[in-house]
Each structure stands twice: as structure tokens, then as C-alpha cells.
Design an enzyme around this catalytic site. Sequence first.
Site, PDB file in Angstrom:
ATOM      1  N   GLY A  48      -4.601 -22.408  44.750  1.00 52.28           N
ATOM      2  CA  GLY A  48      -4.365 -23.766  44.230  1.00 52.28           C
ATOM      3  C   GLY A  48      -4.524 -23.788  42.717  1.00 52.28           C
ATOM      4  O   GLY A  48      -5.436 -23.171  42.180  1.00 52.28           O
ATOM      5  N   SER A  54       0.066 -16.174  48.768  1.00 54.28           N
ATOM      6  CA  SER A  54       1.026 -15.192  49.274  1.00 54.28           C
ATOM      7  C   SER A  54       0.665 -14.658  50.660  1.00 54.28           C
ATOM      8  O   SER A  54      -0.404 -14.072  50.855  1.00 54.28           O
ATOM      9  CB  SER A  54       1.116 -14.020  48.283  1.00 54.28           C
ATOM     10  OG  SER A  54       1.926 -13.005  48.809  1.00 54.28           O
ATOM     11  N   ILE A  87     -10.639 -26.360  41.658  1.00 54.59           N
ATOM     12  CA  ILE A  87     -11.387 -27.600  41.396  1.00 54.59           C
ATOM     13  C   ILE A  87     -12.559 -27.757  42.353  1.00 54.59           C
ATOM     14  O   ILE A  87     -13.459 -28.541  42.108  1.00 54.59           O
ATOM     15  CB  ILE A  87     -10.483 -28.863  41.472  1.00 54.59           C
ATOM     16  CG1 ILE A  87      -9.922 -29.062  42.877  1.00 54.59           C
ATOM     17  CG2 ILE A  87      -9.380 -28.799  40.422  1.00 54.59           C
ATOM     18  CD1 ILE A  87      -9.402 -30.478  43.113  1.00 54.59           C
ATOM     19  N   ARG A  90     -13.212 -49.530  42.079  1.00 49.89           N
ATOM     20  CA  ARG A  90     -14.403 -50.409  42.138  1.00 49.89           C
ATOM     21  C   ARG A  90     -14.040 -51.822  41.673  1.00 49.89           C
ATOM     22  O   ARG A  90     -14.536 -52.805  42.212  1.00 49.89           O
ATOM     23  CB  ARG A  90     -15.511 -49.792  41.280  1.00 49.89           C
ATOM     24  CG  ARG A  90     -16.689 -50.658  41.002  1.00 49.89           C
ATOM     25  CD  ARG A  90     -17.787 -50.636  42.022  1.00 49.89           C
ATOM     26  NE  ARG A  90     -18.483 -49.370  42.163  1.00 49.89           N
ATOM     27  CZ  ARG A  90     -19.328 -49.137  43.170  1.00 49.89           C
ATOM     28  NH1 ARG A  90     -19.524 -50.068  44.101  1.00 49.89           N
ATOM     29  NH2 ARG A  90     -19.948 -47.994  43.259  1.00 49.89           N
ATOM     30  N   ARG A 114     -12.142 -29.060  50.992  1.00 52.23           N
ATOM     31  CA  ARG A 114     -12.045 -28.907  52.456  1.00 52.23           C
ATOM     32  C   ARG A 114     -13.275 -28.215  53.023  1.00 52.23           C
ATOM     33  O   ARG A 114     -13.612 -28.406  54.179  1.00 52.23           O
ATOM     34  CB  ARG A 114     -10.761 -28.195  52.856  1.00 52.23           C
ATOM     35  CG  ARG A 114     -10.611 -26.868  52.198  1.00 52.23           C
ATOM     36  CD  ARG A 114      -9.283 -26.243  52.449  1.00 52.23           C
ATOM     37  NE  ARG A 114      -9.057 -25.301  51.369  1.00 52.23           N
ATOM     38  CZ  ARG A 114      -7.933 -24.709  51.098  1.00 52.23           C
ATOM     39  NH1 ARG A 114      -6.899 -24.948  51.837  1.00 52.23           N
ATOM     40  NH2 ARG A 114      -7.832 -23.869  50.106  1.00 52.23           N
ATOM     41  N   GLU A 169     -22.022 -46.003  47.351  1.00 51.60           N
ATOM     42  CA  GLU A 169     -23.100 -46.408  48.265  1.00 51.60           C
ATOM     43  C   GLU A 169     -23.417 -45.297  49.257  1.00 51.60           C
ATOM     44  O   GLU A 169     -24.555 -45.125  49.678  1.00 51.60           O
ATOM     45  CB  GLU A 169     -22.708 -47.686  49.017  1.00 51.60           C
ATOM     46  CG  GLU A 169     -22.976 -48.967  48.254  1.00 51.60           C
ATOM     47  CD  GLU A 169     -22.194 -49.076  46.947  1.00 51.60           C
ATOM     48  OE1 GLU A 169     -21.013 -48.684  46.932  1.00 51.60           O
ATOM     49  OE2 GLU A 169     -22.784 -49.528  45.951  1.00 51.60           O
ATOM     50  N   HIS A 196      -3.546 -34.881  45.454  1.00 54.77           N
ATOM     51  CA  HIS A 196      -3.323 -33.884  44.404  1.00 54.77           C
ATOM     52  C   HIS A 196      -3.446 -34.398  42.981  1.00 54.77           C
ATOM     53  O   HIS A 196      -3.448 -33.588  42.039  1.00 54.77           O
ATOM     54  CB  HIS A 196      -1.975 -33.195  44.620  1.00 54.77           C
ATOM     55  CG  HIS A 196      -2.001 -32.256  45.787  1.00 54.77           C
ATOM     56  ND1 HIS A 196      -1.878 -32.694  47.078  1.00 54.77           N
ATOM     57  CD2 HIS A 196      -2.190 -30.923  45.850  1.00 54.77           C
ATOM     58  CE1 HIS A 196      -1.955 -31.658  47.894  1.00 54.77           C
ATOM     59  NE2 HIS A 196      -2.159 -30.574  47.173  1.00 54.77           N
TER      60      HIS A 196
HETATM   61  O1  F6P Z   1      -8.779 -25.333  47.030  1.00 57.40           O
HETATM   62  C1  F6P Z   1      -8.361 -26.384  46.254  1.00 57.40           C
HETATM   63  C2  F6P Z   1      -7.766 -27.479  47.085  1.00 57.40           C
HETATM   64  O2  F6P Z   1      -7.348 -28.472  46.178  1.00 57.40           O
HETATM   65  C3  F6P Z   1      -8.643 -28.076  48.173  1.00 57.40           C
HETATM   66  O3  F6P Z   1      -9.593 -28.974  47.727  1.00 57.40           O
HETATM   67  C4  F6P Z   1      -7.623 -28.688  49.079  1.00 57.40           C
HETATM   68  O4  F6P Z   1      -8.102 -28.792  50.387  1.00 57.40           O
HETATM   69  C5  F6P Z   1      -6.495 -27.706  49.019  1.00 57.40           C
HETATM   70  O5  F6P Z   1      -6.605 -27.047  47.766  1.00 57.40           O
HETATM   71  C6  F6P Z   1      -5.126 -28.327  49.144  1.00 57.40           C
HETATM   72  O6  F6P Z   1      -4.194 -27.289  49.154  1.00 57.40           O
HETATM   73  P1  F6P Z   1      -2.620 -27.472  49.033  1.00 57.40           P
HETATM   74  O7  F6P Z   1      -2.298 -27.828  47.621  1.00 57.40           O
HETATM   75  O8  F6P Z   1      -2.069 -26.154  49.419  1.00 57.40           O
HETATM   76  O9  F6P Z   1      -2.259 -28.586  49.955  1.00 57.40           O
END
Ligand code: F6P
Length: 328
Positions: free
Chosen positions: A15, A77, A131, A159, A176, A192, A258
Site C-alpha cells: 500500500g 505482486s 500508514i 464533530r 486491518r 468517546e 483511502h
Molecule cells: O496496509 C495499509 C492499508 O491501508 C490498510 O490499513 C488497509 O486495510 C489496506 O491497506 C487497504 O488495502 P487496499 O488499498 O489494497 O484496499
Amino acid sequence: MMEKIKKIGVMTSGGDAPGMNAAIRSVVRTCAFYKIECVGIYRGYEGMIEGDFTNLNARSVKGIINKGGTFLKSARSKQFMTKEGRKKAYDNLKAAEIDAIVAIGGDGTFTGALVFNEEYGFPVMGIPGTIDNDIFGTSHTLGYDTALNTVVDVIDKIRDTASSHNRLFFIEVMGRDAGHIALNVGVGAGAEEILIPEEDLGLERLVDSLKRSKQSGKSSSIVVVAEGDKTGRNVFELKDYVNEHMPEYDVRVSVLGHMQRGGSPSCFDRVLASRMGVRAVEDLMKGKTNLMVGLISDKIAVTHLEQAVKGKSEINQELIRVSDIMTT
Ligand code: F6P
């Protein structure tokens, strides 16, 4: 005696994350500084298998330190998971006379690098870019700080609506397998409740806590939920559950997705990327391999790639306690 490194390949894989461009820039400029040739590999291991390379010099990476994403592009890949794929990759690297690789990415990227090194003895250095901040051997992965700032900014905006309409918002953030983003933005944006994969809060406790908040005079609430949270219900199911048990609340869901991965890297990520790139190249020049460059107690330090992959980046328990106290 060890052969001198003359040409280094750099790539981003997995990612994308803000700060990856800054890390590529650092690797390229460090190579230029030491008069080592540098080659960019497009789309991570995919480009390695296809021989999709480009020569990079100090000027090729101008104007990218502030850009999100990765100009070398990235991919996950499947081919590289096969022996045939890795053989093609090796042949291409050899044909291009590349002596070592700097791989910028996460867990999957490092696992691939390790297998490749085991099979072909190819020198590799890892730079953690994701991230999620879920890599052992560094307090911060590239992109994490930027993502935190992006998400806090968005939650502040949500908020405004939550409090104007006396609503309860479930906000799903990325992660995840790790709750670092959720926990930090939860504290930073004054949520909260915070639901993370590392701790099972339980649905009853969630509802009790929301009821307590309402009784204490709060008219709106924000619950931050990490993608991989352990309640076993997604944000929409959580909404239904709370609707059922607290019909007095007007509940909404916001899945940030994203947008958390993009944007201009923070100053912290740019500086970290610059430091990591220098160390990666300098360690390769010293004949080191199979290491990941990380940040430990604010110092650049290396961890064996195997440990980085196997180790667990622990959630900050102190922050959980702080969050509990803040939601009083
Ligand atoms: O590993 C980074 C991440 O942004 C995760 O937080 C998220 O679950 C995953 O990649 C999403 O992946 P993709 O862009 O392949 O949907």
C-alpha cells in the site's frame, strides 16, 4: 572480500504511504552523493519481474519531497510469491547489473525481500512505509504521522455535524490488523470510545459507556473504529446494534477509506524518510543486508528484517489508559 556496491535499485511495494517519494529521493540523492548508480524499479516486485527499470539521478527526484503516493508506483505482486517470478526478477536485476535493493513497504514487502535473499543471496535493506504503523523495530513507519493528521482533521469536521445535530457517529479508520491510527486519532480528536483489534471492548460495554456519556450531559458522541476491530461487527452493524439499544440516539456512519493514505507528507514523515534513506544506502555500502531501518527512541536504528516481520508492534497501553480517563 565483499564486492563494492556500484548500483542500487529502489522500489516501493504494498500500500502506498505519504513519505514514500521522500524516501526514494533520499536513496537516490545518497547514491549520487557517494557516486553509486541508482535505478528505480516500477510497481515493486511486479516491475522487477518485468524488468521495468529507470535510471535515476539527483535531479530525477526534484520536486517530489512534498508529494503523496509514490512516483515509482506500487503493487502487491502475486507473481513474486512464486519461484518462477523470483527467478525472472533475479535475472532482470543481474542483467541490469544491480547489486542491491532498497525496498520501501510493509510486512509483505519485507517477507518477499527475505525469501529473495535466501534464494539468491541478494543484498536488501528495508524502509518501513505504511500508514498502519504495524511494523516491529520502529516507533513510526513512513506515512503514519501524515495519516494521523489527516484523520484528526476529518474527525474535527465530522464533530461539527455530530454536535449540531446531537448525533452519534461511528467513524471507521484504516488498520486491518492494528489499532495505532484509531487509538491515536481517538485521543487526539477526543472520541468517546475507540475500538481496536488489540482489545475486545465488548458491545455491552460500548453501549453502557455511551449511555453514561449521555447521562453525564453529552449530547453527541464520536466512536472511532479500526477496520479490524474485534467486536466482529462492522461499523454498519455497530450502528444497528446501538440503534436497537439506544433508540434515543440519531446514529450515523462514516467510513474514511483511502483518503487516509493520500496527501502531502507531514514534515515529520519527510524528515524521517530522508534519514532512513541515507542509512539504508550507507549500510548497504558497508556490506550489510537483511535489515530494516527504523526509528527507535528518536534515533535511526536497524532491526533484522526477520524480526521486523515476525515481531509485533505493541499498542500503547498508556494511551489506552489516557483515553479512558479523558472520556470521563
Ligand atoms: O496496509 C495499509 C492499508 O491501508 C490498510 O490499513 C488497509 O486495510 C489496506 O491497506 C487497504 O488495502 P487496499 O488499498 O489494497 O484496499
